[in-house]
Design a protein around this motif. Structure first.
Motif, PDB file in Angstrom:
ATOM      1  N   ILE A  18       0.828  -1.205   0.000  1.00  0.00           N
ATOM      2  CA  ILE A  18       0.000   0.000   0.000  1.00  0.00           C
ATOM      3  C   ILE A  18       0.861   1.254   0.000  1.00  0.00           C
ATOM      4  O   ILE A  18       2.043   1.222   0.352  1.00  0.00           O
ATOM      5  CB  ILE A  18      -1.016   0.035   1.179  1.00  0.00           C
ATOM      6  CG1 ILE A  18      -0.298  -0.114   2.513  1.00  0.00           C
ATOM      7  CG2 ILE A  18      -2.079  -1.016   1.028  1.00  0.00           C
ATOM      8  CD1 ILE A  18      -1.232   0.019   3.705  1.00  0.00           C
ATOM      9  N   GLY A  19       0.241   2.354  -0.410  1.00  0.00           N
ATOM     10  CA  GLY A  19       0.961   3.619  -0.509  1.00  0.00           C
ATOM     11  C   GLY A  19       0.402   4.403  -1.688  1.00  0.00           C
ATOM     12  O   GLY A  19      -0.436   3.898  -2.444  1.00  0.00           O
ATOM     13  N   ASP A  20       0.867   5.629  -1.837  1.00  0.00           N
ATOM     14  CA  ASP A  20       0.360   6.495  -2.909  1.00  0.00           C
ATOM     15  C   ASP A  20       0.626   5.893  -4.288  1.00  0.00           C
ATOM     16  O   ASP A  20       1.491   5.034  -4.452  1.00  0.00           O
ATOM     17  CB  ASP A  20       1.034   7.873  -2.834  1.00  0.00           C
ATOM     18  CG  ASP A  20       0.458   8.729  -1.710  1.00  0.00           C
ATOM     19  OD1 ASP A  20      -0.321   8.202  -0.905  1.00  0.00           O
ATOM     20  OD2 ASP A  20       0.799   9.925  -1.642  1.00  0.00           O
ATOM     21  N   GLY A  70      -3.054   2.905  -5.719  1.00  0.00           N
ATOM     22  CA  GLY A  70      -2.812   3.990  -4.782  1.00  0.00           C
ATOM     23  C   GLY A  70      -3.756   5.166  -4.931  1.00  0.00           C
ATOM     24  O   GLY A  70      -3.878   5.988  -4.042  1.00  0.00           O
ATOM     25  N   GLU A  72      -6.753   7.667  -4.879  1.00  0.00           N
ATOM     26  CA  GLU A  72      -7.805   7.878  -3.869  1.00  0.00           C
ATOM     27  C   GLU A  72      -9.122   7.192  -4.227  1.00  0.00           C
ATOM     28  O   GLU A  72      -9.775   6.617  -3.387  1.00  0.00           O
ATOM     29  CB  GLU A  72      -8.075   9.385  -3.720  1.00  0.00           C
ATOM     30  CG  GLU A  72      -6.976  10.146  -3.029  1.00  0.00           C
ATOM     31  CD  GLU A  72      -6.824   9.774  -1.560  1.00  0.00           C
ATOM     32  OE1 GLU A  72      -5.694   9.833  -1.073  1.00  0.00           O
ATOM     33  OE2 GLU A  72      -7.814   9.400  -0.927  1.00  0.00           O
ATOM     34  N   ARG A  75      -9.676   3.674  -2.985  1.00  0.00           N
ATOM     35  CA  ARG A  75      -9.414   3.332  -1.583  1.00  0.00           C
ATOM     36  C   ARG A  75     -10.553   2.531  -0.957  1.00  0.00           C
ATOM     37  O   ARG A  75     -10.324   1.590  -0.215  1.00  0.00           O
ATOM     38  CB  ARG A  75      -9.173   4.589  -0.735  1.00  0.00           C
ATOM     39  CG  ARG A  75      -7.989   5.405  -1.168  1.00  0.00           C
ATOM     40  CD  ARG A  75      -6.733   5.267  -0.344  1.00  0.00           C
ATOM     41  NE  ARG A  75      -6.876   5.342   1.076  1.00  0.00           N
ATOM     42  CZ  ARG A  75      -6.479   6.366   1.810  1.00  0.00           C
ATOM     43  NH1 ARG A  75      -6.008   7.440   1.253  1.00  0.00           N
ATOM     44  NH2 ARG A  75      -6.569   6.309   3.101  1.00  0.00           N
ATOM     45  N   SER A  79      -9.875  -1.369   0.629  1.00  0.00           N
ATOM     46  CA  SER A  79      -9.855  -1.611   2.080  1.00  0.00           C
ATOM     47  C   SER A  79     -10.294  -3.038   2.413  1.00  0.00           C
ATOM     48  O   SER A  79      -9.814  -3.642   3.361  1.00  0.00           O
ATOM     49  CB  SER A  79     -10.720  -0.597   2.820  1.00  0.00           C
ATOM     50  OG  SER A  79     -12.065  -0.741   2.426  1.00  0.00           O
ATOM     51  N   LEU A  90       4.348  -0.752   3.397  1.00  0.00           N
ATOM     52  CA  LEU A  90       3.926   0.643   3.244  1.00  0.00           C
ATOM     53  C   LEU A  90       5.000   1.328   2.415  1.00  0.00           C
ATOM     54  O   LEU A  90       6.121   1.502   2.886  1.00  0.00           O
ATOM     55  CB  LEU A  90       3.899   1.307   4.612  1.00  0.00           C
ATOM     56  CG  LEU A  90       2.659   1.203   5.479  1.00  0.00           C
ATOM     57  CD1 LEU A  90       2.937   1.825   6.831  1.00  0.00           C
ATOM     58  CD2 LEU A  90       1.503   1.930   4.817  1.00  0.00           C
ATOM     59  N   HIS A 102       2.020  11.106   3.536  1.00  0.00           N
ATOM     60  CA  HIS A 102       0.748  10.372   3.534  1.00  0.00           C
ATOM     61  C   HIS A 102       0.834   9.023   4.256  1.00  0.00           C
ATOM     62  O   HIS A 102      -0.197   8.381   4.473  1.00  0.00           O
ATOM     63  CB  HIS A 102       0.273  10.124   2.091  1.00  0.00           C
ATOM     64  CG  HIS A 102      -0.173  11.369   1.394  1.00  0.00           C
ATOM     65  ND1 HIS A 102      -0.309  11.448   0.022  1.00  0.00           N
ATOM     66  CD2 HIS A 102      -0.528  12.592   1.876  1.00  0.00           C
ATOM     67  CE1 HIS A 102      -0.719  12.672  -0.310  1.00  0.00           C
ATOM     68  NE2 HIS A 102      -0.855  13.378   0.801  1.00  0.00           N
ATOM     69  N   ARG A 105      -1.442   8.229   7.277  1.00  0.00           N
ATOM     70  CA  ARG A 105      -2.838   7.983   6.920  1.00  0.00           C
ATOM     71  C   ARG A 105      -3.021   6.557   6.405  1.00  0.00           C
ATOM     72  O   ARG A 105      -3.995   5.881   6.733  1.00  0.00           O
ATOM     73  CB  ARG A 105      -3.256   8.992   5.846  1.00  0.00           C
ATOM     74  CG  ARG A 105      -4.737   9.326   5.883  1.00  0.00           C
ATOM     75  CD  ARG A 105      -5.070  10.390   4.876  1.00  0.00           C
ATOM     76  NE  ARG A 105      -4.748   9.950   3.519  1.00  0.00           N
ATOM     77  CZ  ARG A 105      -4.762  10.760   2.461  1.00  0.00           C
ATOM     78  NH1 ARG A 105      -5.059  12.028   2.622  1.00  0.00           N
ATOM     79  NH2 ARG A 105      -4.484  10.305   1.267  1.00  0.00           N
ATOM     80  N   TRP A 106      -2.076   6.105   5.581  1.00  0.00           N
ATOM     81  CA  TRP A 106      -2.145   4.723   5.089  1.00  0.00           C
ATOM     82  C   TRP A 106      -2.028   3.745   6.257  1.00  0.00           C
ATOM     83  O   TRP A 106      -2.715   2.727   6.304  1.00  0.00           O
ATOM     84  CB  TRP A 106      -1.015   4.456   4.088  1.00  0.00           C
ATOM     85  CG  TRP A 106      -1.233   5.042   2.734  1.00  0.00           C
ATOM     86  CD1 TRP A 106      -0.532   6.076   2.168  1.00  0.00           C
ATOM     87  CD2 TRP A 106      -2.200   4.639   1.755  1.00  0.00           C
ATOM     88  NE1 TRP A 106      -1.018   6.336   0.904  1.00  0.00           N
ATOM     89  CE2 TRP A 106      -2.035   5.470   0.622  1.00  0.00           C
ATOM     90  CE3 TRP A 106      -3.202   3.662   1.730  1.00  0.00           C
ATOM     91  CZ2 TRP A 106      -2.825   5.349  -0.519  1.00  0.00           C
ATOM     92  CZ3 TRP A 106      -3.980   3.538   0.589  1.00  0.00           C
ATOM     93  CH2 TRP A 106      -3.785   4.375  -0.515  1.00  0.00           C
ATOM     94  N   GLU A 109      -5.261   3.566   8.125  1.00  0.00           N
ATOM     95  CA  GLU A 109      -6.242   2.776   7.386  1.00  0.00           C
ATOM     96  C   GLU A 109      -5.937   1.281   7.513  1.00  0.00           C
ATOM     97  O   GLU A 109      -6.824   0.461   7.708  1.00  0.00           O
ATOM     98  CB  GLU A 109      -6.231   3.193   5.912  1.00  0.00           C
ATOM     99  CG  GLU A 109      -7.224   2.407   5.086  1.00  0.00           C
ATOM    100  CD  GLU A 109      -7.527   3.071   3.752  1.00  0.00           C
ATOM    101  OE1 GLU A 109      -7.317   2.410   2.736  1.00  0.00           O
ATOM    102  OE2 GLU A 109      -7.963   4.229   3.740  1.00  0.00           O
TER     103      GLU A 109
END
Length: 221
Positions: A18-20, A70, A72, A75, A79, A90, A102, A105-106, A109
């Protein structure tokens, strides 16, 4: 069923990346799963996954690695994919500060959707672009220590530390599972599953690590 069909799999571990967007998650996965790297890779849409089988402690461990988009807008979809994951990577881009900013925030989540004992590694990717670095290694190291995460910088392009990152996570998961099995075998029923979280995954409370460092600095006098 051709190649390796006769191989007995002892464990299957689900790991999520996960990550941008554009931090190189898909490239890290391609490097690990197929030893490939593509300069013109497209953004992942939704979720893709690859598998690779490793031998850990003479046991056959199949890693099922899920690469989540990644962007938005995906998302809410992704999840659901955290469920059942026993490991997470990450990923941020060392040349883009925003991707590191960011990470909390990851992480939040991830902790909201995943098992609390999940093994997490923080990865600073694109270490080959040292001249464009925007995130000092120390910043990431400090964050990882505070949150009780493993940490490595990788380069999917040069294949630096990619293998190490995955084997670190998978070996830690394997050790935890083995401890759980041992505890179950002994079945003393004295509520010791808490000890299964392992040394590095969940720090009993970040504040407990920091005073130790203060003591260290005071002993030099």
């Amino acid at each position: 069923m051709g190649s390796g069909g006769d191989q007995k799999i002892d464990y299957v571990f689900k790991v999520v990346l996960i990550g941008d967007s554009a931090v190189g998650k898909s490239q890290i996965l391609a490097r690990f799963a197929r030893n490939e790297f593509s300069l013109d890779s497209k953004s992942t849409i939704g979720v893709e996954f690859q598998t690779r089988t490793l031998i850990i402690d003479h046991k056959s461990v199949k890693a099922q690695i899920w690469d989540t988009a990644g962007q938005e807008r995906y998302r809410a979809v992704t999840s659901a994919y955290y469920r059942g994951a026993v490991g997470a990577m990450l990923v941020y881009d060392i040349t883009k500060r925003q991707t590191f900013d960011h990470i909390p925030r990851w992480l939040e989540e991830l902790r909201n959707h995943a098992d609390k004992n999940i093994v997490i590694i923080l990865i600073g990717n694109k270490s080959d672009l040292e001249n464009l670095r925007d995130v000092p290694t120390e910043d990431a190291k400090e964050f990882a220590e505070k949150e009780g995460l493993f940490f490595l910088e990788t380069s999917a392009l040069e294949a630096t530390n990619v293998e190490t990152a995955f084997t670190t996570v998978l070996t830690e998961i394997y050790n935890i599972v083995n401890k759980k099995n041992l505890a179950a075998d002994e079945s003393q029923g004295n509520g010791n599953p808490a000890s299964l979280s392992g040394k590095k995954i969940i720090v009993p409370g970040p504040a407990q690590e920091i005073p130790a460092k203060k003591n260290m600095c005071c002993q030099t006098s």
